[in-house]
Design a protein around this motif. Structure first.
Motif, PDB file in Angstrom:
ATOM      1  N   ALA A 293     -12.951  -7.466 -44.910  1.00  0.00           N
ATOM      2  CA  ALA A 293     -12.615  -7.810 -43.526  1.00  0.00           C
ATOM      3  C   ALA A 293     -11.337  -7.109 -43.086  1.00  0.00           C
ATOM      4  O   ALA A 293     -11.250  -6.590 -41.965  1.00  0.00           O
ATOM      5  N   ALA A 294     -10.331  -7.077 -43.960  1.00  0.00           N
ATOM      6  CA  ALA A 294      -9.070  -6.415 -43.635  1.00  0.00           C
ATOM      7  C   ALA A 294      -9.265  -4.910 -43.488  1.00  0.00           C
ATOM      8  O   ALA A 294      -8.671  -4.271 -42.609  1.00  0.00           O
ATOM      9  N   GLY A 295     -10.120  -4.332 -44.339  1.00  0.00           N
ATOM     10  CA  GLY A 295     -10.392  -2.903 -44.252  1.00  0.00           C
ATOM     11  C   GLY A 295     -11.049  -2.525 -42.947  1.00  0.00           C
ATOM     12  O   GLY A 295     -10.742  -1.482 -42.360  1.00  0.00           O
ATOM     13  N   ARG A 296     -11.946  -3.394 -42.448  1.00  0.00           N
ATOM     14  CA  ARG A 296     -12.610  -3.123 -41.172  1.00  0.00           C
ATOM     15  C   ARG A 296     -11.624  -3.141 -40.009  1.00  0.00           C
ATOM     16  O   ARG A 296     -11.868  -2.526 -38.971  1.00  0.00           O
ATOM     17  N   LYS A 297     -10.529  -3.881 -40.179  1.00  0.00           N
ATOM     18  CA  LYS A 297      -9.496  -3.933 -39.138  1.00  0.00           C
ATOM     19  C   LYS A 297      -8.413  -2.881 -39.342  1.00  0.00           C
ATOM     20  O   LYS A 297      -7.386  -2.900 -38.671  1.00  0.00           O
ATOM     21  N   ARG A 298      -8.645  -1.975 -40.288  1.00  0.00           N
ATOM     22  CA  ARG A 298      -7.719  -0.871 -40.563  1.00  0.00           C
ATOM     23  C   ARG A 298      -6.329  -1.370 -40.960  1.00  0.00           C
ATOM     24  O   ARG A 298      -5.310  -0.818 -40.555  1.00  0.00           O
ATOM     25  N   MET A 299      -6.274  -2.438 -41.757  1.00  0.00           N
ATOM     26  CA  MET A 299      -4.993  -2.940 -42.241  1.00  0.00           C
ATOM     27  C   MET A 299      -4.493  -2.093 -43.402  1.00  0.00           C
ATOM     28  O   MET A 299      -5.282  -1.405 -44.069  1.00  0.00           O
TER      29      MET A 299
ATOM     30  N   GLY B 215      -7.087 -10.931 -48.507  1.00  0.00           N
ATOM     31  CA  GLY B 215      -7.882 -11.260 -49.689  1.00  0.00           C
ATOM     32  C   GLY B 215      -7.393 -12.531 -50.364  1.00  0.00           C
ATOM     33  O   GLY B 215      -8.192 -13.393 -50.757  1.00  0.00           O
ATOM     34  N   ALA B 216      -6.077 -12.683 -50.476  1.00  0.00           N
ATOM     35  CA  ALA B 216      -5.505 -13.865 -51.138  1.00  0.00           C
ATOM     36  C   ALA B 216      -5.749 -15.132 -50.332  1.00  0.00           C
ATOM     37  O   ALA B 216      -6.147 -16.174 -50.879  1.00  0.00           O
TER      38      ALA B 216
ATOM     39  N   ARG C 246      -9.667 -16.319 -43.081  1.00  0.00           N
ATOM     40  CA  ARG C 246      -9.889 -14.870 -43.064  1.00  0.00           C
ATOM     41  C   ARG C 246     -10.293 -14.394 -41.673  1.00  0.00           C
ATOM     42  O   ARG C 246      -9.743 -13.426 -41.142  1.00  0.00           O
ATOM     43  N   ASP C 247     -11.242 -15.101 -41.069  1.00  0.00           N
ATOM     44  CA  ASP C 247     -11.734 -14.688 -39.767  1.00  0.00           C
ATOM     45  C   ASP C 247     -10.672 -14.851 -38.677  1.00  0.00           C
ATOM     46  O   ASP C 247     -10.543 -13.999 -37.793  1.00  0.00           O
ATOM     47  N   VAL C 248      -9.921 -15.937 -38.749  1.00  0.00           N
ATOM     48  CA  VAL C 248      -8.866 -16.153 -37.756  1.00  0.00           C
ATOM     49  C   VAL C 248      -7.802 -15.061 -37.856  1.00  0.00           C
ATOM     50  O   VAL C 248      -7.383 -14.480 -36.848  1.00  0.00           O
ATOM     51  N   LEU C 249      -7.364 -14.760 -39.076  1.00  0.00           N
ATOM     52  CA  LEU C 249      -6.341 -13.733 -39.260  1.00  0.00           C
ATOM     53  C   LEU C 249      -6.862 -12.338 -38.930  1.00  0.00           C
ATOM     54  O   LEU C 249      -6.079 -11.436 -38.626  1.00  0.00           O
ATOM     55  N   SER C 250      -8.177 -12.169 -38.994  1.00  0.00           N
ATOM     56  CA  SER C 250      -8.784 -10.876 -38.650  1.00  0.00           C
ATOM     57  C   SER C 250      -9.223 -10.814 -37.192  1.00  0.00           C
ATOM     58  O   SER C 250      -9.902  -9.873 -36.785  1.00  0.00           O
TER      59      SER C 250
END
Length: 204
Positions: free
Chosen positions: A21-27, A36-37, A133-137
């Protein structure tokens, strides 16, 4: 299936889903590890706090942190060179949901709470990390998407786990059946668009 192994597998899979999910948001790398944590420990942390378990599971055993780092960084390395399938995040989340649901149910059982609370704690363990995860993304949490079978899959799996144990099945086999119920329901929702009926009020 031993509770510790369930926990480690669930943490690894959810950490991988958070990294995707973070990778899709280019983090950046730090963002990938943080998402991830949070995904990996969010549900279990909420469960432990509500059940008054001290210390929280990942604080008592640093192995969980190591597993999170390895899973998140391995996922990051994989997507750096290979394009993951379009539904990779949803499928990874389905496996994490199943593992954490039954792991959460077993933790709640050991705490001696009633069956209804076991199902509630199992569902919280399964879904809370994904919600964070979804909220932070900046995504709508899966649990809130209209008609989506997510928390209901967790509730069904935990309930089946308790029922088959009640009729005399040994705990490891009951855990496998519960995990299978959650995964099958969630994968059916992902692959075939299976949804809950949506109630639409009649216009006046």
């Amino acid at each position: 299936m031993p509770l510790y192994i369930l926990d480690l597998l669930g943490v690894a899979v959810f950490a991988a889903s958070g990294a995707l999910a973070a990778g899709r948001k280019r983090m950046d790398v730090f963002g990938v590890i943080v998402i991830g944590a949070v995904t990996a420990v969010g549900g279990g942390t909420l469960r432990d706090l509500l059940l008054d378990r001290h210390p929280v599971f990942w604080m008592a055993d640093p192995t969980y942190i190591v597993v999170i780092l390895v899973a998140a960084l391995s996922t990051l390395a994989y997507v750096r060179y290979r394009r993951p399938p379009g539904n990779a995040l949803a499928i990874a989340d389905a496996f994490g949901l199943a593992l954490f649901t039954i792991g959460g149910a077993q933790v709640a059982e050991r705490a001696g709470v009633p069956a209804l609370i076991v199902v509630l704690m199992a569902t919280m363990t399964g879904v809370a990390g994904g919600v964070l995860r979804d909220v932070l993304s900046a995504e709508i949490p899966m649990i809130l998407r209209r008609g989506d079978i997510y928390a209901t899959a967790s509730i069904a799996g935990a309930s089946v786990y308790l029922l088959v144990k009640a009729v005399g099945l040994v705990a490891p086999l009951a855990a496998v059946i519960g995990i299978a119920v959650v995964m099958l329901l969630r994968l059916a929702a992902i692959l075939w668009g299976l949804q809950l009926p949506v109630v639409t009020p009649r216009d006046e």
